[in-house]
Motif scaffolding. Sequence first.
Motif, short mmCIF file in Angstrom:
data_model
loop_
_atom_site.label_atom_id
_atom_site.label_comp_id
_atom_site.label_asym_id
_atom_site.label_seq_id
_atom_site.Cartn_x
_atom_site.Cartn_y
_atom_site.Cartn_z
N LEU A 107 0.82 -1.21 0.00
CA LEU A 107 0.00 0.00 0.00
C LEU A 107 0.85 1.26 0.00
CD1 LEU A 107 -2.96 -0.91 2.39
CD2 LEU A 107 -2.98 -0.70 -0.10
N LYS A 108 2.00 1.21 0.67
CA LYS A 108 2.91 2.36 0.64
C LYS A 108 3.32 2.67 -0.79
CE LYS A 108 7.57 3.80 2.06
NZ LYS A 108 8.77 3.46 2.86
N TYR A 109 3.56 1.64 -1.57
CA TYR A 109 4.03 1.85 -2.95
C TYR A 109 2.91 2.32 -3.86
CZ TYR A 109 8.76 0.61 -2.05
OH TYR A 109 10.05 0.66 -1.59
N TYR A 110 1.72 1.78 -3.67
CA TYR A 110 0.63 2.24 -4.51
C TYR A 110 0.20 3.66 -4.14
CZ TYR A 110 0.48 -2.55 -6.13
OH TYR A 110 0.83 -3.76 -6.67
N HIS A 111 0.40 4.03 -2.87
CA HIS A 111 0.08 5.40 -2.45
C HIS A 111 1.16 6.38 -2.93
CE1 HIS A 111 -1.35 8.79 -0.12
NE2 HIS A 111 -0.13 8.92 0.39
N ASN A 112 2.42 6.11 -2.54
CA ASN A 112 3.50 7.04 -2.89
C ASN A 112 3.72 7.16 -4.39
OD1 ASN A 112 3.95 7.52 -0.19
ND2 ASN A 112 5.83 6.32 -0.06
N ASN A 113 3.69 6.02 -5.06
CA ASN A 113 4.05 6.02 -6.47
C ASN A 113 2.87 6.31 -7.40
OD1 ASN A 113 6.53 5.34 -5.47
ND2 ASN A 113 6.64 3.33 -6.42
N VAL A 114 1.71 5.79 -7.08
CA VAL A 114 0.57 5.95 -7.99
C VAL A 114 -0.32 7.13 -7.57
CG1 VAL A 114 -1.39 4.83 -9.09
CG2 VAL A 114 0.64 3.48 -8.51
N SER A 115 -0.85 7.08 -6.35
CA SER A 115 -1.79 8.12 -5.92
C SER A 115 -1.16 9.51 -5.95
CB SER A 115 -2.31 7.83 -4.51
OG SER A 115 -3.00 6.61 -4.47
N ASN A 116 0.07 9.63 -5.44
CA ASN A 116 0.71 10.93 -5.42
C ASN A 116 1.05 11.43 -6.82
OD1 ASN A 116 0.50 11.00 -2.66
ND2 ASN A 116 2.66 10.65 -2.24
N THR A 117 1.40 10.51 -7.70
CA THR A 117 1.67 10.93 -9.08
C THR A 117 0.39 11.41 -9.76
OG1 THR A 117 3.51 9.38 -9.24
CG2 THR A 117 2.59 10.19 -11.31
N VAL A 118 -0.72 10.78 -9.46
CA VAL A 118 -2.00 11.24 -10.02
C VAL A 118 -2.29 12.67 -9.56
CG1 VAL A 118 -4.50 10.88 -9.93
CG2 VAL A 118 -2.97 8.94 -10.33
#
Length: 336
Positions: A86-97
Amino acid sequence: MILITGGAGYIGSHVVRDLADKGYSVLVLDNLSTGHVESVDERAIFIRGDMGDRGVLEEIFAAYPIKAVMHFAGSCLVGESVNFPLKYYHNNVSNTVQLLHKMIEHKIRSFIFSSTCATYGIPNQETITEFLTPNPINPYGKSKLMIETILNSISEIYDFQYITLRYFNVAGAHHTGEIGEDHNPESHLIPNILGHLQGKTPYIEIFGDDYPTPDGTCIRDYIHVTDLSEGHILALEYLLQSSSQKIAETFNLGNERGVSVLEMIKLCEQVTGVKAYVKMQPRRIGDPPRLVASSRKIKDMLGWSAKYDIKTTIETAWNWYQKHPNGYKEKNNPHQ
């Protein structure tokens, strides 16, 4: 002005310096969770903040005449991504969005994305080209591929263009020895070998010596961080020179030469004059026997080619560690 997210990190800081050397105005956004403000060139404007913070992004895009974004910020440890997906999907995906939302709102159309060869998974090719279908096997690689998919989707709808750069193993340090690689924890092979040869650890671990390679150890493609930086700047200039044409490209960045773990240890011994003590460990799950890039596409389209050989790469890294045995702790903060 060019916005660099993650510009206080290992790769980002080299790109910031090289852009400043070429006369670009540079703005760095970094939350310093893994980066070092001491590594940021004093010619750049530095803002400590998180790219997932809409307020910070709005202030930046409203206040500065940003022409393009180079996006390095994110989490990048494969093992950690398995344990904390979840850290990776948040930091890498959600924040990039969030970042992409603000770019589109402010009509900033050019984006350089820091991706990874981890998107390829365990390939069945001797040399990996961009035409290989991605098949990541861990959350880190999957998160990067998700962003690549998002970029493709929004470029089809908005006035938005991008270049994705898939890295292989980045190594080395700036030729001045002033900036280099300083991670905690350190997961990369060359700094771990050199740290051992400095006496920081009692041995260097090799994870598996029974792979289908000439010496039984994994083979990887190592690219000097300065060559990598040059590839980013060529990609940026390619985007900035486009007017009516909308660009959506993906390039590998590698040296196109494989070096095994045992070969790397021997090369580091030659450069330093110090003998390594090696401890064999079992294989790690998911380690491909061989990952070597084809960089033909970026050579043909942008004229890029790697200039540093592997021995010179090690020499620049060793120079950095000799000058900074404790990393950035010994360097003054130019942004205080």
